[in-house]
Design a protein around this motif. Structure first.
Motif, PDB file in Angstrom:
ATOM      1  N   PRO A  48       0.797  -1.234   0.000  1.00  0.00           N
ATOM      2  CA  PRO A  48       0.000   0.000   0.000  1.00  0.00           C
ATOM      3  C   PRO A  48       0.828   1.282   0.000  1.00  0.00           C
ATOM      4  O   PRO A  48       0.390   2.297  -0.542  1.00  0.00           O
ATOM      5  CB  PRO A  48      -0.839  -0.127   1.280  1.00  0.00           C
ATOM      6  N   TYR A  49       2.032   1.247   0.594  1.00  0.00           N
ATOM      7  CA  TYR A  49       2.856   2.450   0.589  1.00  0.00           C
ATOM      8  C   TYR A  49       3.334   2.774  -0.826  1.00  0.00           C
ATOM      9  O   TYR A  49       3.413   3.941  -1.214  1.00  0.00           O
ATOM     10  CB  TYR A  49       4.043   2.294   1.536  1.00  0.00           C
ATOM     11  N   TYR A  50       3.660   1.749  -1.587  1.00  0.00           N
ATOM     12  CA  TYR A  50       4.036   1.959  -2.982  1.00  0.00           C
ATOM     13  C   TYR A  50       2.836   2.460  -3.786  1.00  0.00           C
ATOM     14  O   TYR A  50       2.984   3.300  -4.678  1.00  0.00           O
ATOM     15  CB  TYR A  50       4.579   0.664  -3.594  1.00  0.00           C
ATOM     16  N   VAL A 101       2.683   5.774  -6.016  1.00  0.00           N
ATOM     17  CA  VAL A 101       2.238   5.786  -7.410  1.00  0.00           C
ATOM     18  C   VAL A 101       1.112   6.797  -7.604  1.00  0.00           C
ATOM     19  O   VAL A 101       1.054   7.522  -8.612  1.00  0.00           O
ATOM     20  CB  VAL A 101       1.795   4.372  -7.856  1.00  0.00           C
ATOM     21  N   LYS A 102       0.200   6.875  -6.608  1.00  0.00           N
ATOM     22  CA  LYS A 102      -0.867   7.877  -6.675  1.00  0.00           C
ATOM     23  C   LYS A 102      -0.272   9.278  -6.705  1.00  0.00           C
ATOM     24  O   LYS A 102      -0.728  10.154  -7.458  1.00  0.00           O
ATOM     25  CB  LYS A 102      -1.805   7.717  -5.477  1.00  0.00           C
ATOM     26  N   TYR A 113       2.699  10.043  -7.783  1.00  0.00           N
ATOM     27  CA  TYR A 113       3.336  10.196  -9.096  1.00  0.00           C
ATOM     28  C   TYR A 113       2.304  10.581 -10.152  1.00  0.00           C
ATOM     29  O   TYR A 113       2.519  11.498 -10.947  1.00  0.00           O
ATOM     30  CB  TYR A 113       4.016   8.881  -9.484  1.00  0.00           C
ATOM     31  N   SER A 114       1.159   9.894 -10.126  1.00  0.00           N
ATOM     32  CA  SER A 114       0.108  10.184 -11.105  1.00  0.00           C
ATOM     33  C   SER A 114      -0.457  11.584 -10.913  1.00  0.00           C
ATOM     34  O   SER A 114      -0.804  12.269 -11.868  1.00  0.00           O
ATOM     35  CB  SER A 114      -1.020   9.149 -10.988  1.00  0.00           C
ATOM     36  N   THR A 115      -0.565  12.011  -9.656  1.00  0.00           N
ATOM     37  CA  THR A 115      -1.117  13.331  -9.352  1.00  0.00           C
ATOM     38  C   THR A 115      -0.166  14.441  -9.773  1.00  0.00           C
ATOM     39  O   THR A 115      -0.601  15.533 -10.155  1.00  0.00           O
ATOM     40  CB  THR A 115      -1.402  13.440  -7.833  1.00  0.00           C
ATOM     41  N   THR A 116       1.125  14.161  -9.712  1.00  0.00           N
ATOM     42  CA  THR A 116       2.128  15.209  -9.928  1.00  0.00           C
ATOM     43  C   THR A 116       2.890  15.010 -11.235  1.00  0.00           C
ATOM     44  O   THR A 116       4.081  15.290 -11.320  1.00  0.00           O
ATOM     45  CB  THR A 116       3.115  15.233  -8.749  1.00  0.00           C
ATOM     46  N   GLN A 171       5.122  -0.966 -13.439  1.00  0.00           N
ATOM     47  CA  GLN A 171       5.039  -1.096 -14.896  1.00  0.00           C
ATOM     48  C   GLN A 171       3.766  -0.484 -15.444  1.00  0.00           C
ATOM     49  O   GLN A 171       3.733   0.029 -16.570  1.00  0.00           O
ATOM     50  CB  GLN A 171       5.130  -2.580 -15.286  1.00  0.00           C
ATOM     51  N   GLU A 172       2.696  -0.506 -14.646  1.00  0.00           N
ATOM     52  CA  GLU A 172       1.422   0.051 -15.097  1.00  0.00           C
ATOM     53  C   GLU A 172       1.525   1.537 -15.412  1.00  0.00           C
ATOM     54  O   GLU A 172       0.774   2.057 -16.244  1.00  0.00           O
ATOM     55  CB  GLU A 172       0.339  -0.172 -14.025  1.00  0.00           C
ATOM     56  N   ILE A 173       2.426   2.233 -14.749  1.00  0.00           N
ATOM     57  CA  ILE A 173       2.559   3.665 -15.013  1.00  0.00           C
ATOM     58  C   ILE A 173       3.818   3.949 -15.831  1.00  0.00           C
ATOM     59  O   ILE A 173       4.307   5.080 -15.893  1.00  0.00           O
ATOM     60  CB  ILE A 173       2.568   4.495 -13.704  1.00  0.00           C
ATOM     61  N   GLY A 174       4.382   2.892 -16.423  1.00  0.00           N
ATOM     62  CA  GLY A 174       5.465   3.067 -17.377  1.00  0.00           C
ATOM     63  C   GLY A 174       6.830   3.222 -16.758  1.00  0.00           C
ATOM     64  O   GLY A 174       7.748   3.747 -17.409  1.00  0.00           O
ATOM     65  N   ILE A 175       7.006   2.740 -15.513  1.00  0.00           N
ATOM     66  CA  ILE A 175       8.337   2.771 -14.906  1.00  0.00           C
ATOM     67  C   ILE A 175       8.899   1.360 -14.973  1.00  0.00           C
ATOM     68  O   ILE A 175       8.457   0.454 -14.281  1.00  0.00           O
ATOM     69  CB  ILE A 175       8.260   3.262 -13.447  1.00  0.00           C
ATOM     70  N   ASN A 176       9.838   1.148 -15.858  1.00  0.00           N
ATOM     71  CA  ASN A 176      10.411  -0.196 -16.091  1.00  0.00           C
ATOM     72  C   ASN A 176      11.870  -0.252 -15.666  1.00  0.00           C
ATOM     73  O   ASN A 176      12.526   0.762 -15.562  1.00  0.00           O
ATOM     74  CB  ASN A 176      10.266  -0.557 -17.565  1.00  0.00           C
TER      75      ASN A 176
END
Length: 277
Positions: A230-232, A236-237, A239-242, A272-277
């Motif tokens: 959940p912390y990750y 990620v949230k 990251y998506s917000t900013t 990977q879902e947000i394109g960080i590979n």
């Protein structure tokens, strides 16, 4: 022997006294107390009952009988003795407090609230009553009263972790993120932070759109508990917000490092879902 906590020897000594004198009041009372201390509550009750018949000091025996019945979760029986104590002394705040706790166990919410409030009226510096009253208010969705009562508790004791933690939870339920930030800022003046606290602060700062402080706290949460998904997810949230904020590159770098250092497949897929590979 009794004071030295040598229970078995003490029980034997008092039993020998009773062998010689079946009506020895002192022996009955002390055997009852010893049995209570070693967890033999039903046997303890028997000896306390006998001591009453022999003329023992009733308030002391009533109190211990109430404790025994409470340990056995026989709350109605326990409360009958607490009520006797209150009849004897209406200012007996300990009996009133314990009665209120048993009423909570019996789901007698209104009675418990009234009892805890009376306890505080009698003994204004009795911290456990404030804490339990505040928690009871919160559980019954009386959130403003809960916060007010926790604030009174903090005035009595500034270094009780549970007050801050419970108070922060109420603020979170109310979506009062300023309150969360304020109370945990006070907490961190006295105690080391935990992963859960840093995560809650991160959530609060994210909701307040203070992305820099949100990032700092999410990073601390992950550093304290690196394998907790959940912390990750919160990172990620963020990251998506900013996506277009100055923190974007720093967040991406941190998450990529976390991915390399962590073998949890769920975290890898999440990144990977947000394109960080």
């Amino acid at each position: 022997l009794f004071e030295a906590s040598a229970y078995e020897e003490a029980l034997l000594a008092f039993s020998e006294i009773l062998d010689k004198d079946k009506k020895h009041l002192y022996a009955h009372v002390n055997i009852a107390l010893l049995l209570y201390r070693v967890g033999h509550f039903e046997k303890s009750i028997d000896y306390f009952d006998k001591s009453i018949l022999l003329g023992a000091d009733q308030p002391m025996v009533y109190y211990n009988l109430a404790l025994c019945y409470s340990e056995l979760k026989q709350y109605k029986e326990a409360n009958s003795y607490y009520k006797r104590l209150i009849d004897i002394n209406k200012n007996d705040y300990e009996a009133l407090y314990n009665l209120s706790l048993n009423q909570i166990a019996l789901n007698l919410v209104d009675e418990a609230i009234l009892g805890l409030k009376k306890t505080i009226t009698i003994q204004k510096d009795f911290l456990p009553a404030y804490k339990n009253l505040a928690i009871l208010y919160a559980k019954n969705k009386m959130l403003d009263l809960s916060i007010d009562t926790f604030k009174q508790a903090v005035k009595l004791e500034t270094k009780d972790k549970t007050i801050y933690e419970n108070m922060a939870n109420v603020y979170l339920i109310r979506f009062d993120y300023d309150g969360v930030i304020d109370i945990y800022s006070q907490y961190l003046n006295y105690f080391d932070g935990t992963s859960a606290i840093y995560n809650d602060l991160g959530v609060a700062y994210l909701e307040k759109e203070n992305y820099s402080k949100a990032l700092d706290n999410f990073k601390l949460a992950i550093e304290h508990k690196i394998n907790f998904l959940p912390y990750y997810q919160n990172m990620v949230k963020l990251y998506s917000t900013t996506m277009y904020s100055p923190q974007k590159d720093e967040i991406r770098s941190f998450l990529k490092t976390a991915q390399l250092n962590n073998l949890d497949k769920e975290i890898k897929l999440l990144l990977q879902e947000i394109g960080i590979n």
